[in-house]
Each structure stands twice: as structure tokens, then as C-alpha cells.
Design an enzyme around this catalytic site. Structure first.
Site, PDB file in Angstrom:
ATOM      1  N   HIS A 186       1.015  -1.225  -0.164  1.00 38.23           N
ATOM      2  CA  HIS A 186       0.002  -0.019  -0.076  1.00 38.23           C
ATOM      3  C   HIS A 186       0.692   1.362  -0.081  1.00 38.23           C
ATOM      4  CE1 HIS A 186      -3.933   1.784   1.848  1.00 38.23           C
ATOM      5  NE2 HIS A 186      -3.158   2.728   0.973  1.00 38.23           N
TER       6      HIS A 186
ATOM      7  N   HIS B 267       1.349   5.231  -2.117  1.00 35.66           N
ATOM      8  CA  HIS B 267       1.013   6.202  -3.099  1.00 35.66           C
ATOM      9  C   HIS B 267       2.222   7.011  -3.516  1.00 35.66           C
ATOM     10  CE1 HIS B 267      -3.249   6.064  -1.799  1.00 35.66           C
ATOM     11  NE2 HIS B 267      -2.851   5.807  -0.412  1.00 35.66           N
TER      12      HIS B 267
ATOM     13  N   ARG C 180       1.799   8.984  -6.306  1.00 36.52           N
ATOM     14  CA  ARG C 180       1.209  10.178  -6.954  1.00 36.52           C
ATOM     15  C   ARG C 180       1.508  10.272  -8.263  1.00 36.52           C
ATOM     16  NH1 ARG C 180      -1.752  10.322  -2.506  1.00 36.52           N
ATOM     17  NH2 ARG C 180      -0.906  11.340  -0.641  1.00 36.52           N
TER      18      ARG C 180
ATOM     19  N   ASP D  87      -9.148   2.947  -3.046  1.00 36.79           N
ATOM     20  CA  ASP D  87      -8.365   3.556  -1.921  1.00 36.79           C
ATOM     21  C   ASP D  87      -8.239   4.899  -1.936  1.00 36.79           C
ATOM     22  OD1 ASP D  87      -6.748   3.251   0.540  1.00 36.79           O
ATOM     23  OD2 ASP D  87      -5.453   4.293  -0.467  1.00 36.79           O
TER      24      ASP D  87
ATOM     25  N   HIS E  96     -10.871  -0.249   1.211  1.00 34.23           N
ATOM     26  CA  HIS E  96     -10.445   0.940   2.343  1.00 34.23           C
ATOM     27  C   HIS E  96     -11.832   1.126   2.940  1.00 34.23           C
ATOM     28  CE1 HIS E  96      -9.669   5.250   3.214  1.00 34.23           C
ATOM     29  NE2 HIS E  96     -10.854   5.303   3.267  1.00 34.23           N
TER      30      HIS E  96
ATOM     31  N   HIS F  14      -5.383  -0.855   5.791  1.00 37.41           N
ATOM     32  CA  HIS F  14      -4.997  -0.040   6.996  1.00 37.41           C
ATOM     33  C   HIS F  14      -6.047  -0.245   8.074  1.00 37.41           C
ATOM     34  CE1 HIS F  14      -7.768   2.712   4.912  1.00 37.41           C
ATOM     35  NE2 HIS F  14      -6.826   3.186   4.018  1.00 37.41           N
TER      36      HIS F  14
ATOM     37  N   ASP G  20       1.016   2.427   3.598  1.00 41.42           N
ATOM     38  CA  ASP G  20       0.065   3.954   3.276  1.00 41.42           C
ATOM     39  C   ASP G  20       0.999   4.856   3.114  1.00 41.42           C
ATOM     40  OD1 ASP G  20      -1.935   5.270   2.447  1.00 41.42           O
ATOM     41  OD2 ASP G  20      -3.079   4.851   4.122  1.00 41.42           O
TER      42      ASP G  20
ATOM     43  N   HIS H 120       2.728  14.477   0.946  1.00 43.72           N
ATOM     44  CA  HIS H 120       2.060  15.764   0.648  1.00 43.72           C
ATOM     45  C   HIS H 120       3.128  16.831   0.760  1.00 43.72           C
ATOM     46  CE1 HIS H 120      -2.029  14.479   0.212  1.00 43.72           C
ATOM     47  NE2 HIS H 120      -1.970  13.669   1.467  1.00 43.72           N
TER      48      HIS H 120
ATOM     49  N   GLY I 110      -2.291  12.213   5.896  1.00 43.41           N
ATOM     50  CA  GLY I 110      -1.288  11.295   5.224  1.00 43.41           C
ATOM     51  C   GLY I 110      -0.034  11.389   5.810  1.00 43.41           C
TER      52      GLY I 110
HETATM   53 ZN   LIG Z   1      -6.999   3.880   2.282  1.00 41.87          ZN
END
Ligand SMILES: [Zn+2]
Length: 413
Positions: free
Chosen positions: A59, A61, A63, A150, A177, A211, A280, A284, A295
């Protein structure tokens, strides 16, 4: 074919621990023993360090496409390698979202060109992640590992039921999610966990819960597993290690647990109810964070944080942590990774258990440093990361960023 020897090292994986030498050839572990010497071999001295299977993240990100100010596949891969991860599943909430084969192919091809960590795109469940209409599962399936919206839960039960059936017919996994909008936690989570477990059972489909943050959800999973439901579940490092009491309302979704709930999650991990720790990783910019974007940029601090808060505190043996960071997620992804045994991919890390460091912004190779862990002293620095026998990260330097051929950083024997 060059052999790489890692000599005199403490080895820990989910099946146990021992001390000795590890030989790697053609990207696999080929021999484990004592006093190895091999003419022409490259040698990495393991003395004083601990060798573990590299970590697998279900899991994250990165981006990309869409938010290069937060992260992209290049910096996300650097961060993963720096954190000891060699295989990463990427969520679909990019811009455009991963709801077409074109986006999934872009992700796979860019990652392949970087040749750093293995990347497994996750396709969206609904078009545009809008929760209204299912994606074309058949068209996406060849390019994605699994399906997930998610970022938000799939509110409509009829859509989730159909998604589970379609994914099962294609041999793919649905990741949930679990969160109903407009409800308080933990009810928002537990209600969707209960629904999705029941839907998966009815469809005979495989379900993975993302999560989990509430001991109530964990109890539902425990009972479902006992009834034979095909479910696996993950928990994040921050939900295991950081409580609301200690870190306040740092914006992250699900929110940080209260101390009692955090202890419940650690107990569930120890009891074997959960299958994987997943980061996760959610980078940002400072501007987005100031506006409350939820996040944590966590893929680089995952291991040291878990090592410091759980292993060093005596709450979880290192072999068990290895199970949840490596073997468990590798099995869910269907990879021949996660153990230091002959025949397995030679994906491993060397960590320094007794070296501590203070997490500062300079530590990060990610573009984003949004984390409540800044300023903390952590133990268990990841000193080196190898993927299929090649050093992709050594002491903060990453292949393709700071050097190009791993023989430049490994000594000849
Ligand atoms: Zn999530």
C-alpha cells in the site's frame, strides 16, 4: 555469472535466525553456510549488521501521474529502496486515476525504465473513483495486481458485491479501504469491514482489508477467518506505533488510534490475526499539509519506527516483524520473496540494530517529509537494500541517483 557473498552476518527471517554467510547468484539466494570463499566473488561484509528479507509494501501512493510536487515514480522508488522495500503496490488515486489500461501501462513502463524497485499497480474499482460505475475489469486485469478505490470506501453494497464477483472470476483481489463517509470512527470502519466480509463470503471471493485501525475490525476479521472467509488484512506502522495521546491529531486517515486501540492492534499482530504491515506512504507538500491533507510520508521510516517501538521494546520478536514486512505481503502479492532461503529472490536488507539516528528532513529521499516522526530518535537504520542480488541502496545512496553499477559500491573478494 558473478557471485555475491555476504559474510559473517546475523540472518533473521520469519522462520528463524542464524549466523553465517549467504551466497547469491543470478538474482537468487543459492547457498547458506559458514566460511564461504568463492573465486571472483563480490563481497559485502555483514559483520555487525543483520540481514533480513527486503520488505514488500502492499500500500503506497507515488502520486504519479498527476502530483509531481508531492512525489513521482522516480522519487517514490528512491524512497522505497532507501526504506528497504523492493516491491511496492501503488494505489489508483492518481490524476488521471488508474482506471484504464493506459494509466496502468504508464506506471509499469516508467518503473521498468527506472529498474529500481518492482511496482505493482492497483486498478480502481469504480470509474474515476467516484463510486458510481464499475471499471472495465476485464480490460484492466492484465495490467494490475488488484482493484481498490483506496482513498475512500465503495459506499454502494451492490457495486462492491459485483466487484468482488468480477475480480474473483478473473483471479484478482479486491482491496477495501473500509470507511463509510459521514459516520464516526470506529463505526465507519467496522460497519464496512463487516459488510465486505459478508459480501466476500457470499461471492466466494478473496478480500484484502486496508489499514485497519480498530480492534473491533480485527475481531471481525478473526471470526471471519475462523469461518473460512478468504480474507487478509494489513495495518500501518503509524497505527501500530503512534497514539493520539502522544502525537495529537496529526492528519492521517484513518486517524491515529488512542493508546488502548494501538495496544489492541499490536496484540492482534502478535496473535497472528493480521497478515501484513503496509506503509500507506502518502506524501504531501507542506502547503497541502497546512490545509489538513491526511497522510504520512512513511516508507523510509517504516522499519526503524517498528524496530524501535515494537522490537526494541520487547513487544514483537524481529522474526515476527520480518513475517509481516516481508513474507506475509509477498505471499499476498504472489512473489517468491520474503525469506532468506535458497531459491528465493535475493531481495534483502542489511540493518544496523544498534545504530540510532534522529529523523530530520535531510534523511528523506521522498519529495515529501510530512510525518509526525520528524525529530524522533530511531534505531535500526537500513544500511543496504539488495534487489535480486544487486545493491540498489547503500548508506543513503541509491542506484541511478548516486551510482550506476552496484559493483561500484561492493568490494571484490
Ligand atoms: Zn486508504
Amino acid at each position: 555469472m558473478t557471485v555475491l557473498l555476504i559474510r559473517g552476518v546475523r540472518v533473521v527471517d520469519a522462520l528463524g535466525e542464524w549466523r553465517g554467510d549467504v551466497a547469491i547468484r543470478e538474482g537468487r539466494f543459492v547457498a547458506l553456510g559458514q566460511g564461504f570463499s568463492w573465486p571472483g566473488a563480490l563481497v559485502l561484509e555483514g559483520e555487525g549488521r543483520t540481514l533480513l528479507p527486503a520488505f514488500v509494501d502492499l500500500h503506497a501512493h507515488f502520486r504519479d501521474p498527476g502530483f509531481p510536487e508531492k512525489e513521482d515514480l522516480r522519487t517514490g522508488s528512491w524512497a522505497a529502496a532507501h526504506g528497504g522495500f523492493t516491491a511496492v503496490a501503488l494505489m489508483a488515486n492518481t490524476d488521471p486515476p488508474c482506471d484504464t489500461p493506459e494509466v496502468a501501462r504508464y506506471v509499469v513502463e516508467k518503473a521498468r525504465a527506472l529498474d529500481l524497485v518492482e511496482v505493482y499497480p492497483v486498478g480502481a474499482i469504480t470509474v474515476g473513483l467516484r463510486g458510481e460505475r464499475l471499471v472495465d475489469f476485464q480490460a484492466l486485469a492484465p495490467y494490475v495486481w488488484a482493484f481498490s478505490d483506496d482513498g475512500k470506501g465503495v459506499e454502494r453494497a451492490d457495486l462492491m458485491a459485483q466487484a468482488l464477483r468480477r475480480a474473483a472470476a478473473l483471479g484478482k483481489l479486491i482491496l477495501s479501504h473500509p470507511e463509510f463517509a459521514g459516520l464516526e470512527r470506529p463505526l465507519a470502519e467496522e460497519l464496512m469491514v463487516a459488510r465486505d466480509l459478508r459480501l466476500a463470503q457470499a461471492a466466494g471471493a478473496a478480500l484484502h482489508l486496508q489499514h485497519l485501525s480498530s480492534p473491533g475490525s480485527v475481531e471481525l476479521v478473526r471470526r471471519a477467518k475462523a469461518e473460512g472467509v478468504r480474507v487478509t488484512a494489513e495495518v500501518t506502522p503509524h497505527h501500530l506505533c503512534l497514539s493520539q495521546e502522544a502525537f495529537g491529531d496529526y492528519p492521517v486517515n484513518p486517524p491515529l488510534p488512542g493508546e488502548a486501540a494501538r495496544q489492541g492492534l499490536v496484540a492482534a499482530l502478535r496473535a497472528g490475526v493480521l497478515d501484513a504491515v503496509a506503509t500507506d506512504h502518502a506524501p504531501h507538500t507542506p502547503e497541502a499539509k497546512a490545509q489538513g491533507a491526511p497522510g504520512i510520508s512513511g516508507i523510509e521510516t517504516a522499519f526503524p519506527l517498528l524496530y524501535t517501538r515494537l522490537v526494541r521494546e520487547g513487544l514483537l520478536p524481529l522474526a515476527e516483524l520480518s513475517r509481516y514486512l516481508s513474507l506475509g505481503p509477498a505471499r499476498i502479492l504472489g512473489l517468491r520473496k520474503g525469506l532468506v532461503r535458497p531459491g528465493y529472490d535475493a531481495d534483502c536488507v542489511l540493518v544496523e540494530e544498534d545504530e540510532s539516528f534522529v529523523v530530520d528532513e535531510a534523511f528523506f529521499l521522498s519529495k515529501s517529509t510530512n510525518t509526525p516522526v520528524l525529530g524522533l530518535r530511531l534505531w535500526g537504520r537500513v544500511w543496504a537494500t539488495l534487489r535480486r542480488g544487486e545493491v540498489i541502496h547503500l548508506a543513503g545512496r541509491v542506484r541511478g541517483r548516486d551510482y550506476h553499477d552496484h559493483r561500484q559500491v561492493v568490494g571484490a573478494g
